[in-house]
Scaffold this motif. Sequence first.
Motif, PDB file in Angstrom:
ATOM      1  N   ALA A  65       0.834  -1.197   0.000  1.00 10.33           N
ATOM      2  CA  ALA A  65       0.000   0.000   0.000  1.00 10.33           C
ATOM      3  C   ALA A  65       0.870   1.249   0.000  1.00 10.33           C
ATOM      4  CB  ALA A  65      -0.920   0.000   1.211  1.00 10.33           C
ATOM      5  N   ASN A  66       0.350   2.332  -0.594  1.00  8.95           N
ATOM      6  CA  ASN A  66       1.042   3.619  -0.592  1.00  8.95           C
ATOM      7  C   ASN A  66       0.205   4.635   0.176  1.00  8.95           C
ATOM      8  OD1 ASN A  66       3.467   3.369  -2.449  1.00  8.95           O
ATOM      9  ND2 ASN A  66       1.853   2.583  -3.780  1.00  8.95           N
ATOM     10  N   ILE A  67       0.885   5.442   0.985  1.00  9.34           N
ATOM     11  CA  ILE A  67       0.222   6.522   1.708  1.00  9.34           C
ATOM     12  C   ILE A  67       0.704   7.840   1.122  1.00  9.34           C
ATOM     13  CG2 ILE A  67      -0.103   7.624   3.953  1.00  9.34           C
ATOM     14  CD1 ILE A  67       0.507   4.914   5.251  1.00  9.34           C
ATOM     15  N   VAL A  68      -0.224   8.613   0.587  1.00 10.67           N
ATOM     16  CA  VAL A  68       0.155   9.889  -0.028  1.00 10.67           C
ATOM     17  C   VAL A  68      -0.729  11.003   0.514  1.00 10.67           C
ATOM     18  CG1 VAL A  68       0.951   8.786  -2.147  1.00 10.67           C
ATOM     19  CG2 VAL A  68      -1.397   9.595  -2.009  1.00 10.67           C
ATOM     20  N   VAL A  69      -0.242  12.233   0.379  1.00 10.03           N
ATOM     21  CA  VAL A  69      -1.023  13.403   0.783  1.00 10.03           C
ATOM     22  C   VAL A  69      -1.114  14.358  -0.402  1.00 10.03           C
ATOM     23  CG1 VAL A  69      -0.302  13.199   3.185  1.00 10.03           C
ATOM     24  CG2 VAL A  69       0.990  14.675   1.644  1.00 10.03           C
ATOM     25  N   GLY A  70      -2.027  15.300  -0.329  1.00  2.73           N
ATOM     26  CA  GLY A  70      -2.187  16.270  -1.395  1.00  2.73           C
ATOM     27  C   GLY A  70      -1.150  17.379  -1.323  1.00  2.73           C
ATOM     28  N   LYS A  71      -0.920  18.050  -2.456  1.00  2.00           N
ATOM     29  CA  LYS A  71       0.056  19.142  -2.511  1.00  2.00           C
ATOM     30  C   LYS A  71      -0.309  20.250  -1.528  1.00  2.00           C
ATOM     31  CE  LYS A  71      -0.201  22.419  -5.415  1.00  2.00           C
ATOM     32  NZ  LYS A  71      -0.301  23.294  -6.605  1.00  2.00           N
ATOM     33  N   ASP A  72      -1.603  20.491  -1.329  1.00  2.00           N
ATOM     34  CA  ASP A  72      -2.046  21.564  -0.442  1.00  2.00           C
ATOM     35  C   ASP A  72      -1.536  21.367   0.975  1.00  2.00           C
ATOM     36  OD1 ASP A  72      -3.334  22.724  -2.541  1.00  2.00           O
ATOM     37  OD2 ASP A  72      -5.339  22.047  -1.992  1.00  2.00           O
ATOM     38  N   VAL A  73      -1.391  20.099   1.383  1.00  2.00           N
ATOM     39  CA  VAL A  73      -0.884  19.820   2.725  1.00  2.00           C
ATOM     40  C   VAL A  73       0.532  20.365   2.877  1.00  2.00           C
ATOM     41  CG1 VAL A  73      -0.177  17.983   4.327  1.00  2.00           C
ATOM     42  CG2 VAL A  73      -2.338  17.790   3.074  1.00  2.00           C
ATOM     43  N   PHE A  74       1.356  20.172   1.852  1.00  2.00           N
ATOM     44  CA  PHE A  74       2.740  20.667   1.898  1.00  2.00           C
ATOM     45  C   PHE A  74       2.768  22.193   2.013  1.00  2.00           C
ATOM     46  CE2 PHE A  74       3.296  16.482   0.190  1.00  2.00           C
ATOM     47  CZ  PHE A  74       4.573  16.083   0.553  1.00  2.00           C
ATOM     48  N   VAL A  75       1.982  22.851   1.186  1.00  2.00           N
ATOM     49  CA  VAL A  75       1.975  24.317   1.158  1.00  2.00           C
ATOM     50  C   VAL A  75       1.421  24.894   2.459  1.00  2.00           C
ATOM     51  CG1 VAL A  75       1.096  26.344  -0.049  1.00  2.00           C
ATOM     52  CG2 VAL A  75       1.778  24.335  -1.346  1.00  2.00           C
ATOM     53  N   LYS A  76       0.334  24.295   2.961  1.00  2.00           N
ATOM     54  CA  LYS A  76      -0.263  24.790   4.212  1.00  2.00           C
ATOM     55  C   LYS A  76       0.691  24.631   5.382  1.00  2.00           C
ATOM     56  CE  LYS A  76      -5.101  23.941   2.963  1.00  2.00           C
ATOM     57  NZ  LYS A  76      -6.297  23.094   3.219  1.00  2.00           N
ATOM     58  N   ARG A  77       1.358  23.457   5.442  1.00  2.00           N
ATOM     59  CA  ARG A  77       2.295  23.225   6.547  1.00  2.00           C
ATOM     60  C   ARG A  77       3.462  24.223   6.484  1.00  2.00           C
ATOM     61  NH1 ARG A  77       1.645  17.935   8.819  1.00  2.00           N
ATOM     62  NH2 ARG A  77      -0.618  17.734   8.990  1.00  2.00           N
ATOM     63  N   ALA A  78       3.938  24.475   5.280  1.00  2.00           N
ATOM     64  CA  ALA A  78       5.047  25.422   5.122  1.00  2.00           C
ATOM     65  C   ALA A  78       4.627  26.823   5.562  1.00  2.00           C
ATOM     66  CB  ALA A  78       5.513  25.440   3.670  1.00  2.00           C
ATOM     67  N   ASN A  79       3.433  27.242   5.173  1.00  2.00           N
ATOM     68  CA  ASN A  79       2.958  28.585   5.519  1.00  2.00           C
ATOM     69  C   ASN A  79       2.732  28.750   7.017  1.00  2.00           C
ATOM     70  OD1 ASN A  79       2.477  30.472   3.159  1.00  2.00           O
ATOM     71  ND2 ASN A  79       1.534  28.625   2.359  1.00  2.00           N
ATOM     72  N   ARG A  80       2.473  27.645   7.706  1.00  2.00           N
ATOM     73  CA  ARG A  80       2.276  27.724   9.154  1.00  2.00           C
ATOM     74  C   ARG A  80       3.596  27.842   9.919  1.00  2.00           C
ATOM     75  NH1 ARG A  80      -1.880  23.275   9.406  1.00  2.00           N
ATOM     76  NH2 ARG A  80      -0.243  22.033  10.358  1.00  2.00           N
ATOM     77  N   ASN A  81       4.686  27.460   9.260  1.00  2.00           N
ATOM     78  CA  ASN A  81       5.986  27.482   9.929  1.00  2.00           C
ATOM     79  C   ASN A  81       6.521  28.919  10.004  1.00  2.00           C
ATOM     80  OD1 ASN A  81       8.983  27.209  10.312  1.00  2.00           O
ATOM     81  ND2 ASN A  81       8.431  25.038  10.325  1.00  2.00           N
ATOM     82  N   GLU A  82       6.932  29.331  11.170  1.00  2.00           N
ATOM     83  CA  GLU A  82       7.393  30.711  11.380  1.00  2.00           C
ATOM     84  C   GLU A  82       8.660  31.046  10.601  1.00  2.00           C
ATOM     85  OE1 GLU A  82       8.364  31.334  15.459  1.00  2.00           O
ATOM     86  OE2 GLU A  82       9.583  29.509  15.624  1.00  2.00           O
ATOM     87  N   HIS A  83       9.396  30.033  10.162  1.00  2.00           N
ATOM     88  CA  HIS A  83      10.645  30.284   9.441  1.00  2.00           C
ATOM     89  C   HIS A  83      10.464  30.320   7.914  1.00  2.00           C
ATOM     90  CE1 HIS A  83      12.841  30.014  13.149  1.00  2.00           C
ATOM     91  NE2 HIS A  83      12.390  28.793  13.392  1.00  2.00           N
TER      92      HIS A  83
END
Length: 292
Positions: free
Chosen positions: A75-93
């Motif tokens: 099995a493969n576990i994948v996430v959507g591109k939006d998850v990457f962008v949202k997580r990055a935008n939440r990071n203070e750095h």
Amino acid sequence: MTKAVQVNDNALALAEYKLDGGQVLNNNTVKNYLVRGNGNITDQETLMFIELCKAQHLNPFLNEAYLIKFGTSPANIVVGKDVFVKRANRNEHFEGMRSGIIVERDGNLVEIEGSVKLKKDILIGGWCEVHRNDRKFPIKSSVALEEYSKSQSTWKTMPMVMLKKCAMVTALREAFPEDLQGLYDSCEIKEVPDKLPTKEVVIGKATSEQKRKLLAMAEVKGLYNHEDAKNTEKLEYFCSSNGYDLKDLKFEEVDELLQLLTDYEPVQDIEYTEEPIEEDSGQIEGQQVMDM
């Protein structure tokens, strides 16, 4: 039962993650609603999916994470591109990023920001650089077309967009490992289709995978044609005739409906050709016609 298997069974039985939306992620909800593909996931794969969603605070009912399995492949576990962008935008750095494609032009490799090239350019790959305010240099990723292309429809029609996306998620994961470690986008895994469902999964309702199986069986029985996908009139009539609402199917109703479709024998159209009627001459068969 061995001790290792018993421990795994106990872990799966206890594995549970309550999401912000009120849904509960456990063995039953994962296997019944969240598996994509035609394979049967193992208990270990189910447990890994639940624990990853829990650790990374992902909501698979909102399509933030997918568990995909075809046949007997892992099995493969994948996430959507939006998850990457949202997580990055939440990071203070996080201080933004730049991305684009790499082409060969007049014998030289050229990086273009965005996803537009000249007709004479030969597409080679994609690139992305992520900026952090606590790093001296940006984190940069470059990906090659020959390593990522899956020859799927999206890669044939939008190769530049897909390469840019691959470079972006790779760079973001490298820039923010604490937020994105262990997360992969569908574009990075060859066995996973690029187009994944985006509609929210609702517990109690028929899943997209169930509907796919239903339409496949309906097509075998002549009640549906994928080339005219919007026309479900015949299938709707079949469902309503048996007490089901195709547009509001419940999870437990699908297996019942599939069995009805399996047993259904389509009525064969009989071609009828009308025989010409010969004009009655008034003569009885075998009677001689006498000249008067």
